[in-house]
Design an enzyme around this catalytic site. Sequence first.
Site, PDB file in Angstrom:
ATOM      1  N   TYR A 293      35.655  42.773  30.905  1.00 54.22           N
ATOM      2  CA  TYR A 293      35.429  43.114  32.314  1.00 54.22           C
ATOM      3  C   TYR A 293      36.049  42.063  33.223  1.00 54.22           C
ATOM      4  CZ  TYR A 293      33.030  43.797  36.757  1.00 54.22           C
ATOM      5  OH  TYR A 293      32.751  43.971  38.086  1.00 54.22           O
TER       6      TYR A 293
ATOM      7  N   SER B  99      35.834  41.150  41.669  1.00 57.12           N
ATOM      8  CA  SER B  99      34.509  40.626  41.315  1.00 57.12           C
ATOM      9  C   SER B  99      34.588  39.115  41.235  1.00 57.12           C
ATOM     10  CB  SER B  99      34.060  41.192  39.966  1.00 57.12           C
ATOM     11  OG  SER B  99      32.931  40.492  39.461  1.00 57.12           O
TER      12      SER B  99
END
Length: 259
Positions: free
Chosen positions: A166, A153
């Site tokens: 995350y 990501s």
Amino acid sequence: MSTNTMSQQLLAGRVAVVTGASSGIGEASAEHLASLGALVVVLARRADRLADLVARIEKNGGGAVAIAADVTDAAALQAAADRVEAEFGGADLLLNNAGVMLPAPIEELATAQWKHQIDLNITGLMNAIGAFTPQLVEAAAERGVADLINTSSIAAQNVFPNFAVYSGTKAYVTHLSRHLRAELGAKKVRVSAIEPGIVGTELQSHVTDQGARDWLDGSKETMEWLTAQDVAEAVGFIAALPPRVNLQQVTIMPTGQAG
């Protein structure tokens, strides 16, 4: 031969395993890889979703097999790998895509969500790598190339308040991918990390923190998010490159997303 027919042959003869294939990037990537000629083994927990995906791929002329498994279960992943080896001779492409995003302020002490993200985004990733890497190495030795593609990501690179856990898991994915490329590249296994910005998938629906939900909703009003198909096409592009070419790290951003 038509351009469409030629494109269907780009990955002919390859066996691609896709984790997290029941929705989003995994689902779109499985369909796209199948359209390029790969036999796709789709892995996820939701067997009904996988059955629908396989039916759709087959209806469009592709080949796919579903294996219902939880990537956090190492024994289940090894059993899946054993089946792929026995039935198809092993995988030569692994898309590690299973993951979850649960942002929240660290002071909320949402420890169950921390654990869930670490278990799925890191331990699940490692379970798949452990189960399928021997097949990738063997396939590369035989045919001259294999691919390990990990979904990371943009959060691995940039700082987003309330996304600390995350982002930490995705930084792990990106940095691990660099190390694995150094280890496996000499054995003709290409390793790539894909780092998308905001992609419209069901990932956002899992978010429970209201502040994070408001931030995501606001971003959707100010920019057009990526689609899962956008990322899937990047996966297909990476896999179809000549064996000498390895895209180590691919960042895919919505045009309107600044960071």
